[in-house]
Design an enzyme around this catalytic site. Structure first.
Site, short mmCIF file in Angstrom:
data_model
loop_
_atom_site.label_atom_id
_atom_site.label_comp_id
_atom_site.label_asym_id
_atom_site.label_seq_id
_atom_site.Cartn_x
_atom_site.Cartn_y
_atom_site.Cartn_z
N HIS A 7 -34.64 -25.25 11.56
CA HIS A 7 -33.67 -24.25 11.28
C HIS A 7 -33.66 -23.50 12.49
O HIS A 7 -34.50 -23.34 13.62
CB HIS A 7 -34.16 -23.37 10.03
CG HIS A 7 -35.20 -22.58 10.12
ND1 HIS A 7 -36.28 -22.85 9.67
CD2 HIS A 7 -35.38 -21.32 10.91
CE1 HIS A 7 -37.19 -21.74 9.91
NE2 HIS A 7 -36.50 -20.86 10.54
N ARG A 11 -30.04 -12.72 13.26
CA ARG A 11 -30.06 -11.52 12.67
C ARG A 11 -28.65 -10.99 12.46
O ARG A 11 -27.91 -11.16 13.50
CB ARG A 11 -30.96 -10.45 13.18
CG ARG A 11 -32.30 -10.98 13.25
CD ARG A 11 -33.23 -9.79 13.97
NE ARG A 11 -34.60 -10.36 14.08
CZ ARG A 11 -35.45 -10.17 13.25
NH1 ARG A 11 -35.13 -9.72 12.11
NH2 ARG A 11 -36.63 -10.86 13.50
N GLU A 56 -30.64 -20.13 9.52
CA GLU A 56 -31.32 -18.95 8.83
C GLU A 56 -30.53 -17.66 8.97
O GLU A 56 -30.56 -17.40 10.29
CB GLU A 56 -32.70 -19.02 9.08
CG GLU A 56 -33.21 -17.82 8.42
CD GLU A 56 -34.91 -17.56 8.76
OE1 GLU A 56 -35.24 -16.51 8.89
OE2 GLU A 56 -35.42 -18.65 9.09
N ASN A 60 -31.46 -7.45 7.67
CA ASN A 60 -32.62 -6.51 7.29
C ASN A 60 -31.93 -5.35 6.86
O ASN A 60 -31.08 -4.85 7.50
CB ASN A 60 -33.19 -6.16 8.72
CG ASN A 60 -34.16 -7.26 9.23
OD1 ASN A 60 -35.42 -7.58 8.60
ND2 ASN A 60 -33.87 -7.74 10.18
N HIS A 75 -25.71 -19.95 22.60
CA HIS A 75 -25.11 -20.48 21.65
C HIS A 75 -25.69 -21.49 20.68
O HIS A 75 -26.80 -22.19 20.82
CB HIS A 75 -23.89 -21.14 22.11
CG HIS A 75 -23.78 -22.28 22.96
ND1 HIS A 75 -24.30 -22.31 24.34
CD2 HIS A 75 -23.66 -23.62 22.42
CE1 HIS A 75 -24.43 -23.55 24.71
NE2 HIS A 75 -24.10 -24.43 23.63
N GLU A 122 -20.58 -23.14 19.82
CA GLU A 122 -19.63 -24.09 20.41
C GLU A 122 -19.45 -25.36 19.48
O GLU A 122 -20.18 -25.72 18.97
CB GLU A 122 -20.67 -24.74 21.67
CG GLU A 122 -19.93 -25.64 22.56
CD GLU A 122 -20.65 -26.47 23.52
OE1 GLU A 122 -20.17 -26.73 24.31
OE2 GLU A 122 -21.78 -26.19 23.53
#
Length: 126
Positions: A7, A11, A56, A60, A75, A122
């Site tokens: 993964h 954020r 992922e 927060n 990217h 991309e």
């Protein structure tokens, strides 16, 4: 020893908006969502149908200001067979993809599109 990519994490400011972007733009599906309210964050894992690699999204709860992407992030890359069709779809969805490009002026092989937090994706002809 054999390693595999499992993964990549980014954020996000608005989890639902980011999930919707990746599901609408690329057909990703939420594979799992882990909420940690006592620690004030949620993790949402998305992946393309048939693939194992996950994106992922970390949300927060207390983040008030947009994240500073800085100049270190470059990217994510996704492959698609019908590059022109994908580009047209993203235009119709209002995602404002950048123009099709080729390396060193060659035939179109890729384009970039930004997610709601400004992360670049991309899209590459495979």
């Amino acid at each position: 020893m054999n390693y595999q990519m499992i993964h990549s994490c980014i954020r996000v400011m608005n989890l639902e908006k980011s999930e919707q972007f990746y599901m609408q733009a690329f057909g990703f599906e939420i594979s799992r969502r882990l909420d940690f309210p006592d620690y004030k964050f949620t993790l949402s894992y998305l992946k393309a149908p048939g693939g194992d690699f996950e994106l992922e999204l970390t949300y927060n709860y207390d983040q008030k200001e947009p994240y500073q992407l800085g100049n270190g992030y470059s990217h994510l890359a996704l492959g698609v067979a019908d590059l022109e069709g994908s580009h047209q779809k993203h235009q119709q969805q209002g995602f404002d993809p950048k123009p099709l490009k080729g390396l060193a002026g060659g035939k179109p092989k890729f384009y970039f599109i930004a997610d709601p937090d400004g992360y670049q994706v991309e899209v590459v002809r495979v």
